[in-house]
Design an enzyme around this catalytic site. Structure first.
Site, short mmCIF file in Angstrom:
data_model
loop_
_atom_site.label_atom_id
_atom_site.label_comp_id
_atom_site.label_asym_id
_atom_site.label_seq_id
_atom_site.Cartn_x
_atom_site.Cartn_y
_atom_site.Cartn_z
N GLU A 1 -6.54 -2.92 -1.60
CA GLU A 1 -5.44 -3.31 -0.71
C GLU A 1 -5.59 -2.75 0.69
OE1 GLU A 1 -3.52 -3.65 -4.82
OE2 GLU A 1 -5.10 -2.49 -3.85
N GLU B 1 -4.04 -2.58 -11.53
CA GLU B 1 -2.73 -2.00 -11.84
C GLU B 1 -2.21 -2.44 -13.21
OE1 GLU B 1 -0.90 -1.15 -7.45
OE2 GLU B 1 -1.10 -3.24 -8.07
#
Length: 254
Positions: A128, A108
């Site tokens: 995730e 990210e």
């Protein structure tokens, strides 16, 4: 500045190196605060034009420090997000120089950067979902805008890796270089960018980043509001004068 982040300056480029190789440069609270401080300095200092973020020890960033998370240490800052960066990147151009893994929050950070230079052995991923979590640092919000929709959804749903070569194929990275050469290649790219008008660079980034939420009419008006002060600046006159005089411009940010 925290020991978790090494900040160095190469000409008018700020290099931020996440320095937690023993944890694959996973970000904890201290690292996030240090990155936020370095980003503020990048934006505030007139002698700096471009930022580069990288990781020490052959890994970019493995995301959140899970051990710290279990102890209540949060690697995010209110209003700035993960690593003190992903929700509020610098106003100035930011390049991610990626060696090894850029996973979860590390991926990210790359998503939040304006350009990405990757070693041929680099791997990007948002795992995730494998831990029952959601990539809320920009992965779910932005990845489908930087990759073809179905490719982005496969990565988000499976948590699998994206290799550097495949990332280049999809335009997610700008350069793929030999292992160990990502930072040098990022600095070469940064020098090219840093030679351009700093006010223009910031205006272009603002327009590109913010325009996705503008209507067509609003876009024309708001772009003009952002760009007109640049056209009226001393730097704009200097750029034209330097061109006619066949010399490099001397920018003053005025």
């Amino acid at each position: 500045m925290s020991d978790e982040l090494i900040v160095t300056y190469v000409e008018n480029i700020c290099v931020m190196t996440i320095n937690r190789p023993q944890a694959r440069n996973a970000v904890n609270g201290a690292t996030a605060r240090a990155i936020a401080e370095a980003v503020d300095a990048l934006d505030e200092r007139d002698d700096l034009s471009v930022g580069v973020i990288t990781g020490a020890g052959g890994t970019f960033c493995a995301g959140m420090d899970l051990r710290g998370f279990l102890d209540g240490d949060r690697p995010s800052i209110e209003g700035r997000g993960f690593a003190g960066l992903v929700e509020q990147p610098p106003r100035k151009p930011l390049i991610a120089a990626v060696e090894g893994y850029a996973l979860a929050g590390g991926c990210e950070i790359a998503i939040a950067s304006d350009l990405v230079v990757a070693a041929e052995t680099a791997k990007f991923g948002l795992p995730e979902v494998k831990r029952g979590l959601v990539p809320t640092g920009g992965g779910a919000l932005k990845l489908h805008r930087q990759l073809p929709y179905h490719v982005a959804m496969e990565l988000l749903f499976t948590g699998d890796w994206l290799t550097a070569d495949r990332a280049l194929q999809y335009g997610f990275v700008n350069r793929v270089v030999p292992e160990g050469a990502a930072l040098d290649a990022a600095l070469e790219l940064a020098r090219t960018i840093a030679g351009n008008g700093p006010l223009a660079l910031e205006a272009i980034k603002r327009i590109v980043r913010e325009s996705q939420d503008w209507s067509a009419a609003e876009g024309v008006r708001t772009q003009r509001e952002i760009a007109d002060p640049v056209f009226r600046s001393a730097d704009a006159r200097e750029g034209a004068k330097a061109f006619t005089e066949r010399r490099a411009p001397v920018w003053t940010r005025r």
